[in-house]
Each structure stands twice: as structure tokens, then as C-alpha cells.
Design a protein around this motif. Structure first.
Motif, mmCIF file in Angstrom:
data_model
loop_
_atom_site.group_PDB
_atom_site.id
_atom_site.type_symbol
_atom_site.label_atom_id
_atom_site.label_comp_id
_atom_site.label_asym_id
_atom_site.label_seq_id
_atom_site.Cartn_x
_atom_site.Cartn_y
_atom_site.Cartn_z
ATOM 1 N N GLU A 141 0.815 -1.216 0.000
ATOM 2 C CA GLU A 141 0.000 0.000 0.000
ATOM 3 C C GLU A 141 0.852 1.272 0.000
ATOM 4 N N ASP A 142 2.140 1.122 0.252
ATOM 5 C CA ASP A 142 3.036 2.284 0.327
ATOM 6 C C ASP A 142 4.015 2.277 -0.837
ATOM 7 N N ARG A 143 3.495 2.114 -2.061
ATOM 8 C CA ARG A 143 4.350 1.992 -3.243
ATOM 9 C C ARG A 143 5.310 3.170 -3.406
ATOM 10 N N LEU A 144 4.830 4.373 -3.182
ATOM 11 C CA LEU A 144 5.681 5.548 -3.371
ATOM 12 C C LEU A 144 6.836 5.545 -2.370
ATOM 13 N N ASP A 145 6.576 5.211 -1.111
ATOM 14 C CA ASP A 145 7.647 5.154 -0.108
ATOM 15 C C ASP A 145 8.663 4.065 -0.451
ATOM 16 N N VAL A 146 8.184 2.909 -0.900
ATOM 17 C CA VAL A 146 9.082 1.822 -1.281
ATOM 18 C C VAL A 146 9.933 2.253 -2.473
ATOM 19 N N TYR A 147 9.302 2.887 -3.459
ATOM 20 C CA TYR A 147 10.028 3.363 -4.639
ATOM 21 C C TYR A 147 11.129 4.359 -4.230
ATOM 22 N N LYS A 148 10.798 5.308 -3.385
ATOM 23 C CA LYS A 148 11.791 6.300 -2.945
ATOM 24 C C LYS A 148 12.938 5.635 -2.200
ATOM 25 N N SER A 149 12.635 4.642 -1.386
ATOM 26 C CA SER A 149 13.666 3.920 -0.642
ATOM 27 C C SER A 149 14.602 3.184 -1.599
ATOM 28 N N ILE A 150 14.042 2.526 -2.596
ATOM 29 C CA ILE A 150 14.867 1.806 -3.578
ATOM 30 C C ILE A 150 15.738 2.784 -4.356
ATOM 31 N N LYS A 151 15.172 3.906 -4.778
ATOM 32 C CA LYS A 151 15.948 4.903 -5.527
ATOM 33 C C LYS A 151 17.114 5.424 -4.683
ATOM 34 N N THR A 152 16.870 5.660 -3.409
ATOM 35 C CA THR A 152 17.927 6.140 -2.524
ATOM 36 C C THR A 152 19.049 5.121 -2.438
ATOM 37 N N ARG A 153 18.697 3.846 -2.275
ATOM 38 C CA ARG A 153 19.717 2.790 -2.191
ATOM 39 C C ARG A 153 20.496 2.677 -3.497
ATOM 40 N N LEU A 154 19.822 2.799 -4.628
ATOM 41 C CA LEU A 154 20.495 2.658 -5.920
ATOM 42 C C LEU A 154 21.479 3.786 -6.182
ATOM 43 N N ARG A 155 21.211 4.943 -5.643
ATOM 44 C CA ARG A 155 22.077 6.101 -5.900
ATOM 45 C C ARG A 155 23.260 6.186 -4.959
ATOM 46 N N ARG A 156 23.264 5.380 -3.894
ATOM 47 C CA ARG A 156 24.381 5.403 -2.949
ATOM 48 C C ARG A 156 25.645 4.902 -3.631
ATOM 49 N N PRO A 157 26.773 5.575 -3.373
ATOM 50 C CA PRO A 157 28.034 5.048 -3.926
ATOM 51 C C PRO A 157 28.394 3.744 -3.214
ATOM 52 N N ARG A 158 29.049 2.836 -3.937
ATOM 53 C CA ARG A 158 29.478 1.580 -3.327
ATOM 54 C C ARG A 158 30.629 1.852 -2.379
ATOM 55 N N SER A 159 30.625 1.131 -1.269
ATOM 56 C CA SER A 159 31.735 1.284 -0.337
ATOM 57 C C SER A 159 32.897 0.411 -0.794
ATOM 58 N N CYS A 160 34.106 0.795 -0.421
ATOM 59 C CA CYS A 160 35.276 -0.021 -0.724
ATOM 60 C C CYS A 160 35.300 -1.185 0.257
ATOM 61 N N LYS A 161 36.100 -2.196 -0.043
ATOM 62 C CA LYS A 161 36.152 -3.379 0.810
ATOM 63 C C LYS A 161 36.409 -2.981 2.257
ATOM 64 N N GLY A 162 35.460 -3.333 3.120
ATOM 65 C CA GLY A 162 35.638 -3.113 4.554
ATOM 66 C C GLY A 162 35.494 -1.665 5.010
ATOM 67 N N ILE A 163 35.330 -0.728 4.090
ATOM 68 C CA ILE A 163 35.198 0.683 4.470
ATOM 69 C C ILE A 163 33.735 1.056 4.389
ATOM 70 N N LYS A 164 33.230 1.589 5.479
ATOM 71 C CA LYS A 164 31.821 1.980 5.489
ATOM 72 C C LYS A 164 31.643 3.271 4.710
ATOM 73 N N PRO A 165 30.491 3.409 4.018
ATOM 74 C CA PRO A 165 30.241 4.662 3.299
ATOM 75 C C PRO A 165 30.004 5.799 4.294
ATOM 76 N N PRO A 166 30.229 7.052 3.885
ATOM 77 C CA PRO A 166 29.975 8.165 4.785
ATOM 78 C C PRO A 166 28.494 8.208 5.193
ATOM 79 N N ARG A 167 28.187 8.825 6.314
ATOM 80 C CA ARG A 167 26.828 8.887 6.849
ATOM 81 C C ARG A 167 25.845 9.519 5.881
ATOM 82 N N SER A 168 26.271 10.412 5.028
ATOM 83 C CA SER A 168 25.361 11.089 4.109
ATOM 84 C C SER A 168 24.802 10.178 3.033
ATOM 85 N N CYS A 169 25.348 8.995 2.874
ATOM 86 C CA CYS A 169 24.887 8.064 1.835
ATOM 87 C C CYS A 169 23.576 7.421 2.198
#
Length: 169
Positions: A141-169
Motif C-alpha cells: 500500500e506504500d508503493r511511493l515510499d518503497v520506490y523512494k527507498s529503492i531509488k535512494t539505495r540505488l544512488r548510494r556510492p558503493r563502499s570499498c572493501k571493509g570501508i563503510k560509506p559516509p553517513r550522508s549516503c
């Protein structure tokens, strides 16, 4: 959809067929789409983002009696070796990304666009569930929220091995 080939769909119109007890219906034919590629996913976008037809009101692609709003489409199915028209349609177009022959595509676009422009608002889905022939046991029932969440995850830069991405990601 293979993200490496998503750009091939740029400017195309995408048809959404929905099967059900009345056969296959054309619930949505998009305007020309734009495409976006992410690391492992592709997305198609279109404007205006009007809703699809309700299943009960959508143009008929084919039923088991061979009835259709699109006669040229029916001709494409005549040589598919299946026991029913619906099975022939499913076999011919399952997950297809190939363009239809121009005479078939032109007829589908013409009839769909006319039916969409002449239709009363009551024949269009209010939610995407309305485009289905029946209400599913579970739906989001929350398609728009799910879509926004997926888009946010897809746009995050990949972290390097063992290095966490910055908090802004």
C-alpha cells in the motif's frame, strides 16, 4: 530488464499487458519513455504518469475466443502453436522487449490512444491493484515510499572493501 541494454528502450512506448479471466488486456501503453541506468538495475520513466486502465475496462488484446480490439495483433498469433489464443499470446510475448512490426504497433497505438483520450475517469485505476483482474492476497500500500527507498539505495556510492560509506549516503 538488463541494465546494460536499458538505453535501447529510450524513446520507445512500453505496453503493459495483464492476464485474467477475460483474457489479456492492455492496461497501459506509455508515452515515449526515458531510461536511467544504475549499477545493477535499469529504470524506465514516462510523463505524464497517468494511471492505467482498470482491468475490466482495458482494451482487449486477446481472449480464448480469438476476440481482440487489435486485429493486426491477432494475425501475429495465428502461427503460434499453442492450444488457446491466450496461451499463444503468453508464449509469443512473455517478457518480450522486441518492437512489434510497424503495422501492428501503429494500430495498437492508434486504438489505445483513442480509447484512453475518450474514456471517462471512472475506467482508470485509482491504485495499481485496480489494474489487476482480482485483489491479490497481499499488496504494497506504500508503493511511493518503497520506490523512494529503492531509488535512494540505488544512488548510494558503493563502499570499498571493509570501508563503510559516509553517513550522508
Amino acid at each position: 530488464m538488463n541494465p546494460k541494454r536499458i538505453a535501447e528502450l529510450q524513446g520507445r512506448r512500453i505496453a503493459f499487458a495483464q492476464g485474467g479471466p477475460e483474457g489479456f488486456k492492455l492496461v497501459k501503453l506509455t508515452p515515449p519513455v526515458s531510461t536511467e541506468r544504475y549499477r545493477k538495475r535499469g529504470e524506465i520513466l514516462w510523463y505524464p504518469t497517468n494511471m492505467p486502465f482498470r482491468y475490466a475496462s482495458a482494451p482487449l488484446l486477446i481472449n480464448n475466443d480469438g476476440e481482440t480490439h487489435f486485429t493486426k495483433l491477432g494475425q501475429l498469433l495465428e502461427h503460434v502453436k499453442r492450444e488457446t489464443w491466450v496461451a499463444a499470446f503468453a508464449s509469443r510475448f512473455r517478457s518480450s522487449r522486441k518492437c512489434l512490426p510497424p503495422p501492428v504497433a501503429n494500430q495498437i497505438m492508434s486504438i489505445y490512444d483513442r480509447m484512453e483520450s475518450e474514456a471517462e475517469s471512472s475506467v482508470f485505476a485509482e491504485t495499481y491493484v485496480d489494474a489487476l483482474p482480482y485483489v491479490p492476497a497481499e499488496f504494497d500500500e506504500d508503493r511511493l515510499d518503497v520506490y523512494k527507498s529503492i531509488k535512494t539505495r540505488l544512488r548510494r556510492p558503493r563502499s570499498c572493501k571493509g570501508i563503510k560509506p559516509p553517513r550522508s549516503c
